[in-house]
Design a protein around this motif. Structure first.
Motif, PDB file in Angstrom:
ATOM      1  N   ALA A 125      10.365  -1.307   7.995  1.00  0.00           N
ATOM      2  CA  ALA A 125       9.415  -0.707   7.057  1.00  0.00           C
ATOM      3  C   ALA A 125       9.725   0.768   6.876  1.00  0.00           C
ATOM      4  O   ALA A 125      10.315   1.412   7.750  1.00  0.00           O
ATOM      5  N   THR A 126       9.337   1.300   5.736  1.00  0.00           N
ATOM      6  CA  THR A 126       9.492   2.731   5.496  1.00  0.00           C
ATOM      7  C   THR A 126       8.413   3.482   6.275  1.00  0.00           C
ATOM      8  O   THR A 126       7.308   2.968   6.468  1.00  0.00           O
ATOM      9  N   VAL A 127       8.736   4.692   6.705  1.00  0.00           N
ATOM     10  CA  VAL A 127       7.769   5.500   7.460  1.00  0.00           C
ATOM     11  C   VAL A 127       7.449   6.804   6.751  1.00  0.00           C
ATOM     12  O   VAL A 127       6.656   7.602   7.232  1.00  0.00           O
ATOM     13  N   ASP A 128       8.087   7.042   5.604  1.00  0.00           N
ATOM     14  CA  ASP A 128       7.719   8.186   4.768  1.00  0.00           C
ATOM     15  C   ASP A 128       7.854   7.763   3.312  1.00  0.00           C
ATOM     16  O   ASP A 128       8.204   6.618   3.014  1.00  0.00           O
ATOM     17  N   GLY A 157       0.812  -1.213   0.000  1.00  0.00           N
ATOM     18  CA  GLY A 157       0.000   0.000   0.000  1.00  0.00           C
ATOM     19  C   GLY A 157       0.845   1.262   0.000  1.00  0.00           C
ATOM     20  O   GLY A 157       1.504   1.577  -0.985  1.00  0.00           O
ATOM     21  N   ASP A 158       0.861   1.975   1.136  1.00  0.00           N
ATOM     22  CA  ASP A 158       1.557   3.254   1.194  1.00  0.00           C
ATOM     23  C   ASP A 158       2.979   3.148   1.731  1.00  0.00           C
ATOM     24  O   ASP A 158       3.597   4.157   2.066  1.00  0.00           O
ATOM     25  N   HIS A 159       3.538   1.925   1.823  1.00  0.00           N
ATOM     26  CA  HIS A 159       4.902   1.786   2.317  1.00  0.00           C
ATOM     27  C   HIS A 159       5.552   0.525   1.754  1.00  0.00           C
ATOM     28  O   HIS A 159       4.907  -0.277   1.077  1.00  0.00           O
ATOM     29  N   LEU A 160       6.841   0.386   2.041  1.00  0.00           N
ATOM     30  CA  LEU A 160       7.602  -0.793   1.647  1.00  0.00           C
ATOM     31  C   LEU A 160       8.145  -1.478   2.895  1.00  0.00           C
ATOM     32  O   LEU A 160       8.344  -0.837   3.925  1.00  0.00           O
ATOM     33  N   GLN A 164      15.927   6.306  -3.248  1.00  0.00           N
ATOM     34  CA  GLN A 164      16.391   5.973  -1.901  1.00  0.00           C
ATOM     35  C   GLN A 164      15.230   5.741  -0.946  1.00  0.00           C
ATOM     36  O   GLN A 164      14.270   6.510  -0.940  1.00  0.00           O
ATOM     37  N   GLN A 165      15.332   4.676  -0.160  1.00  0.00           N
ATOM     38  CA  GLN A 165      14.334   4.375   0.857  1.00  0.00           C
ATOM     39  C   GLN A 165      15.044   3.960   2.145  1.00  0.00           C
ATOM     40  O   GLN A 165      16.062   3.270   2.119  1.00  0.00           O
ATOM     41  N   MET A 166      14.471   4.405   3.279  1.00  0.00           N
ATOM     42  CA  MET A 166      14.972   4.039   4.600  1.00  0.00           C
ATOM     43  C   MET A 166      13.978   3.081   5.256  1.00  0.00           C
ATOM     44  O   MET A 166      12.794   3.404   5.378  1.00  0.00           O
ATOM     45  N   PHE A 167      14.464   1.931   5.670  1.00  0.00           N
ATOM     46  CA  PHE A 167      13.628   0.923   6.325  1.00  0.00           C
ATOM     47  C   PHE A 167      13.980   0.921   7.808  1.00  0.00           C
ATOM     48  O   PHE A 167      15.104   0.579   8.191  1.00  0.00           O
ATOM     49  N   ILE A 168      13.029   1.311   8.648  1.00  0.00           N
ATOM     50  CA  ILE A 168      13.300   1.509  10.059  1.00  0.00           C
ATOM     51  C   ILE A 168      13.150   0.197  10.837  1.00  0.00           C
ATOM     52  O   ILE A 168      12.150  -0.513  10.715  1.00  0.00           O
ATOM     53  N   TYR A 169      14.172  -0.078  11.649  1.00  0.00           N
ATOM     54  CA  TYR A 169      14.165  -1.251  12.522  1.00  0.00           C
ATOM     55  C   TYR A 169      13.625  -0.806  13.879  1.00  0.00           C
ATOM     56  O   TYR A 169      14.303  -0.108  14.638  1.00  0.00           O
ATOM     57  N   THR A 170      12.403  -1.204  14.183  1.00  0.00           N
ATOM     58  CA  THR A 170      11.741  -0.701  15.391  1.00  0.00           C
ATOM     59  C   THR A 170      12.066  -1.511  16.638  1.00  0.00           C
ATOM     60  O   THR A 170      11.685  -1.122  17.746  1.00  0.00           O
ATOM     61  N   GLU A 171      12.784  -2.628  16.484  1.00  0.00           N
ATOM     62  CA  GLU A 171      13.070  -3.489  17.627  1.00  0.00           C
ATOM     63  C   GLU A 171      13.991  -2.821  18.647  1.00  0.00           C
ATOM     64  O   GLU A 171      13.925  -3.092  19.838  1.00  0.00           O
ATOM     65  N   ARG A 172      14.858  -1.945  18.181  1.00  0.00           N
ATOM     66  CA  ARG A 172      15.761  -1.272  19.102  1.00  0.00           C
ATOM     67  C   ARG A 172      16.313  -0.006  18.462  1.00  0.00           C
ATOM     68  O   ARG A 172      16.141   0.226  17.263  1.00  0.00           O
ATOM     69  N   THR A 173      16.984   0.795  19.261  1.00  0.00           N
ATOM     70  CA  THR A 173      17.677   1.991  18.785  1.00  0.00           C
ATOM     71  C   THR A 173      19.158   1.864  19.121  1.00  0.00           C
ATOM     72  O   THR A 173      19.579   0.932  19.816  1.00  0.00           O
ATOM     73  N   GLY A 174      19.954   2.802  18.633  1.00  0.00           N
ATOM     74  CA  GLY A 174      21.385   2.785  18.907  1.00  0.00           C
ATOM     75  C   GLY A 174      21.685   3.154  20.352  1.00  0.00           C
ATOM     76  O   GLY A 174      20.799   3.571  21.109  1.00  0.00           O
ATOM     77  N   ASP A 175      22.943   3.037  20.712  1.00  0.00           N
ATOM     78  CA  ASP A 175      23.360   3.325  22.089  1.00  0.00           C
ATOM     79  C   ASP A 175      23.048   4.764  22.484  1.00  0.00           C
ATOM     80  O   ASP A 175      22.818   5.056  23.665  1.00  0.00           O
ATOM     81  N   ALA A 176      23.074   5.664  21.532  1.00  0.00           N
ATOM     82  CA  ALA A 176      22.776   7.071  21.807  1.00  0.00           C
ATOM     83  C   ALA A 176      21.369   7.455  21.332  1.00  0.00           C
ATOM     84  O   ALA A 176      21.067   8.623  21.155  1.00  0.00           O
TER      85      ALA A 176
END
Length: 222
Positions: free
Chosen positions: A153-156, A128-131, A162-174
């Motif tokens: 998944a992409t959020v925009d 639909g509206d994302h990848l 170019q596409q950014m696929f966000i990993y929601t399981e965790r974030t970086g140390d900072a």
């Protein structure tokens, strides 16, 4: 069609139309009607022309690579956590494609043993509206690895290249946003890598200017 279009068409008719015979007037009225229909058709076609969303254009760019294999090289190293030594031959094969899914196995040469690691398949899905991107990891016997099918998944809307696929399981140390940054420049390169806050943390580029021999099936897809 806008009113001024019809008005302009009418103004172009010579005023002596009224002096013509009935038959001549009918011919001119017919010409006017035809011109109006053409103008309306042009307006309708322009208004109906769809605008392809960036994420759809990106998916279609990947889809256009289906059936081909390409050689790659590591561009950005990830010290201490790198999958590669840097001297391996790398191959991506856009092997299976449908209207909503692309499966692209990633093959890694193992020079020390003269073998290949065929455990990884990147899966892109149009939803639909994302990848989304997922990673299918297999063992040599074809069974699923313990750590498999992770992704993001992409959020925009991103861009067509170019596409950014966000990993929601965790974030970086900072607190950095983690995930995968994928780029495709038609006829030039396909880039796969990981990112933190949008910046590359690991990257492989594949040369799209030349196709190579197709590799065997990845493990589990024979």
């Amino acid at each position: 069609m806008q009113p001024y279009v019809q008005q302009e068409l009418q103004q172009k008719l010579p005023q002596k139309v009224q002096q013509h015979s009935v038959g001549g007037a009918r011919v001119l009225r017919g010409a006017l009607a035809a011109a109006v229909v053409i103008a309306i058709s042009g307006c309708s076609a322009e208004q109906a022309a769809p605008t392809e969303a960036p994420h759809v254009a990106f998916f279609n760019a990947l889809h256009s690579l289906c059936g081909n294999a390409y050689a790659g090289e590591r561009i950005v190293e990830r010290p201490g956590q790198d999958l590669l030594e840097g001297d391996e031959a790398l191959t991506v094969h856009f092997r299976e494609c449908s209207e909503t899914e692309i499966k692209a196995p990633f093959h890694i040469e193992q020079p020390a043993t003269n073998t290949w690691d065929r455990s990884r398949t990147w899966i892109y899905s149009l939803a639909g509206d994302h990848l989304t991107i997922n990673h299918d990891h297999r063992e040599p016997d074809g069974s699923h690895s313990e750590h498999t099918f992770y992704g993001g998944a992409t959020v925009d809307s991103g861009t067509a290249e170019q596409q950014m696929f966000i990993y929601t399981e965790r974030t970086g140390d900072a607190g950095e946003v983690l995930g995968w940054r994928i780029e495709v420049v038609p006829g030039k390169r396909y880039s796969y890598g990981t990112m933190a806050d949008g910046e590359w943390t690991w990257r492989i580029d594949f040369d799209l200017t030349t196709t190579i021999a197709l590799p065997p099936a990845p493990w589990g897809f024979e």
